[in-house]
Scaffold this active site. Structure first.
Site, mmCIF file in Angstrom:
data_model
loop_
_atom_site.group_PDB
_atom_site.id
_atom_site.type_symbol
_atom_site.label_atom_id
_atom_site.label_comp_id
_atom_site.label_asym_id
_atom_site.label_seq_id
_atom_site.Cartn_x
_atom_site.Cartn_y
_atom_site.Cartn_z
ATOM 1 C CB SER A 23 -0.914 -0.063 1.038
ATOM 2 O OG SER A 23 -1.874 0.940 1.254
ATOM 3 C CD GLU A 24 -0.686 3.805 -3.480
ATOM 4 O OE1 GLU A 24 -0.655 2.638 -3.348
ATOM 5 O OE2 GLU A 24 -1.456 4.312 -4.283
ATOM 6 C CG ASN A 25 -1.000 4.088 2.933
ATOM 7 O OD1 ASN A 25 -1.228 3.214 2.108
ATOM 8 N ND2 ASN A 25 -1.761 4.128 3.965
ATOM 9 N N GLY A 26 2.582 3.420 2.651
ATOM 10 C CA GLY A 26 3.800 3.126 3.739
ATOM 11 C C GLY A 26 3.676 1.811 4.470
ATOM 12 C CB SER A 58 6.122 3.935 0.233
ATOM 13 O OG SER A 58 4.936 3.489 -0.557
#
Lengths: 235, 225, 235, 225
Positions: free
Chosen positions: B46-49, B88
């Site tokens: 998940s690209e938010n980390g 990320s």
């Protein structure tokens, strides 16, 4: 060097001025420095350029600064959840500079790391690349992006010691650590403040050097933007 | 019969391999996680980390500090790790993610992708989409084959050239629609090839709803990538 | 996907070839992948380009690969502690490319992050800047440096789970996390291997995605380069 | 009487301020940590990935995983944090370290610094020195005022221009030698100023051992920086 201030107003005293640039951590409403944002609103400072991945929602997060028309420009990757934003933008009252999320994150990291510019594939051949320098490396096309550095960063952390060493919790980390490094003054709101030596030094994400001021903000008002759940299986 | 959303997701899941690290977009791509074959180890980013994204929480167990890139509450797994947004996207931009499955408004025969803005409409922003399509090793688009305009006419979404502003130029490797599957050789620039047709759908039906030029190779020779 | 291999030889099987580029973590002898370096020596692979902050010392670390003349070129910031290195260099048998330590670290980080080039002040106006592009940003002078990416990275970690999630201990972290991200294949030697879920996910420094193979290496042979102590005060 | 090494370190310690983050080089600069005024909070950075460096360990308590940039065993403090080399130099390059105190072979009147190589001799490498002088807010050099050649002649180290290859161009703010203290206005390029003389040393003695041109301002007006 006392870094811990009694409240948000005190922690922001002397660092707010009209037309300044402020970075605000968080992704959606997760890991946002809500208490510090409220204090910025209450200060009445105007003409702000805000660097933040999102623009909050109506009535929460950076949405508070839109209500009071304190924001002149947003540098963000996604502002979808905010109707007030749309209104002010369409009325020409608010400027927006969209950055791809990873480019935004890296520009902030670069600003804090003394890197004035770097090359990335992201956005090549799109509107984002227009007007930017392009260049080939090993036969691939890249665009040049520049570092970002603000007058002030406001961030949210889970735990911190009085030296300013910070740790974050789960996905509330997001943009907070880079923003801590990329401003003249970084102010952190921290859910739990402990004595130095309490946090294992191998676990520290933001070293105290980056944090000039901090306040205790217990985080009781944390909000969920999209509450999604799954059914429990019947026993 | 055209494929349902779930059938499209199931077809997309065939692109997964054991040990893959995968980023799934919002919408049909999210459904792909329901079709990861048993015993196959696939970690979702998940690209938010976050790497190792778990399912939605049980009611009452939502954690405001634990959300995905769609801002939905999720859970962690034993394999989970957390990191900053710059880490990320270093992971994404650096080509470490094996597969990105995402939705689209338009795809061109050279692999151009448009999925972030419609001129004249309020623009919400591209989020992480431009970074994902530029950085991930393999990009699979899952979308309806065509759109219906208000007057009822069919508007193709597979085009010679995208009419909407691009999210990425020459970035798409595969398009899965409700009618079939197309491979795109984005590096060689040799265009689009129809490699599978949904049961009960004909090539003619597909041609009628497709503006893009495409070759046909249904023998499976172009299937693996 | 089984990432844990029985020993260093097995973990390096199929990834070693003559004239390849290898990154090796560590600062001095601290946090070096000594067991993997021994296995590289034993493999007999030749003509190596090694990217590592230092070149080990005589008889330890990368010094082992110098003894056997397996190294053609070093990309390092400081090679002071190695007499064999000096001999081979002066005899023209070994090439050296010096990088400022921070430039080296950032070039590796850039390589792993998909950034082909960036600008830095470091080295402007010195030999390091010669032949490199220079450019002004905001009236200051910078030089362009490029990303580094290797065929193989060998690194050392303190603890890791079988998914490849790693943590490091104290200053043994150094170059290891960036190198983990900047090679086609990263092999980690880990002092303690645990089951997934054992390490707090907020504490993980290297996410498993970067680690293709790992071995258990208890770290019993860790060496100290400069043993400095202070006297105990008399009671 | 010229200053001793410890007196030079003590003078360098006057440049410390409460709350400073400081990087100390090897040699005389290391001695500066002995003269941090009581009650003043100064955190030492070690560029191999540590902030809050403690003293050498007691015998038997050395930890191979805990060394400074000189590869010496050290200890941690309650304020300590660890980070990677890229994070460490992001901190340095980004201008977050307040003060760097380091040795030198030559300094020029415009602030040029040479301390990493002698052509014709084996080159060991610059380590982190180039990054430190390029990135740290204030750079103070501590060194002997001049060197003695083998034939006994005095070789000045404060020069019009450095003869050795540079570590950094226009990077030094202050030079503390055994004979006195010089301020350098590296930004304006207005040259070097002698601001303090060691007790018992004369301006004439200093001029005899200095090639660099310098102004004199001993009234303390240039002392603070």
């Amino acid at each position: 060097m006392k870094k811990v201030y009694p409240d948000a107003r005190a922690a922001l005293e002397g660092v707010l001025k009209d037309d300044m640039t402020i970075m605000a951590g968080g992704f959606g409403l997760c890991g946002i420095p809500d208490v510090l944002i409220e204090a910025i609103r209450d200060s009445g400072v105007k003409g702000l350029t805000i660097i933040s991945n999102n623009a909050g929602i109506d009535g929460a997060g950076l949405g508070l600064l839109l209500e009071t028309r304190q924001v002149r420009k947003m540098i963000s990757s996604y502002v979808g959840e905010n109707k007030l934003f749309a209104q002010q933008y369409l009325a020409g009252e608010l400027e927006i500079e969209f950055n791809p999320q990873g480019t935004l994150a890296e520009r902030i990291r670069a600003g804090g790391a003394g890197i004035p510019a770097f090359y990335t594939k992201t956005g090549y051949g799109t509107l984002i690349g227009e007007g930017k320098e392009t260049r080939q490396f090993n036969g691939e096309n890249y665009i040049m992006e520049t570092g970002l550095f603000a007058d002030l960063s406001v961030i949210h952390a889970w735990k911190g010691d009085t030296e300013g060493n910070l740790v974050y919790r789960k996905t509330a980390r997001n943009f907070n650590p880079m923003m801590a490094t990329a401003a003249k003054v970084t102010v952190a709101q921290v859910e739990t403040i402990v004595e130095p030596g309490t946090i294992d030094p191998d676990h520290i994400i933001t070293a105290g050097i980056f944090v000039k001021r901090m306040i205790h903000a217990p985080g009781a008002q944390k909000r969920i933007e999209q509450r999604t759940t799954r059914p429990r299986l019947a026993a | 019969m055209a494929w349902t959303r779930d059938q499209m997701a199931k077809r997309a899941a065939q692109e997964l391999r054991d040990g893959f690290y995968v980023n799934l977009g919002i919408g049909i791509p999210t459904l792909v996680s329901n079709y990861i074959p048993a015993g196959m180890n696939v970690q979702l980013q998940s690209e938010n980390g976050m790497l190792g994204m778990g399912p939605f929480p049980y009611e009452g167990e939502e954690d405001p500090d634990l959300i995905n890139a769609g801002k939905q509450t999720i859970t962690e797994l034993p394999t989970t790790s957390y990191f900053s947004s710059s880490d990320s996207f270093a992971m994404i931009r650096g080509g470490h993610i094996d597969l990105s499955i995402l939705g689209a408004m338009q795809v061109a025969e050279n692999g151009d992708l448009a999925n972030w803005m419609i001129p004249g409409k309020m623009v919400k922003g591209m989020g992480g989409a431009m970074d994902l399509v530029a950085g991930v090793k393999k990009v699979v688009v899952v979308m309806e084959h065509s759109a219906k305009a208000k007057d009822g006419t069919v508007e193709p979404k597979l085009l010679n050239r995208c009419k909407l502003p691009l999210t990425g130029a020459a970035v798409v490797d595969m398009v899965i629609t409700d009618l079939g599957v197309f491979a795109i050789d984005k590096h060689a620039g040799s265009g689009m090839t129809l490699i599978e047709i949904a049961d009960g759908v004909t090539e003619e039906q597909i041609r009628a709803q497709t503006e893009a030029d495409f070759k046909v190779a249904l023998d499976g020779s172009r299937k693996a990538a």
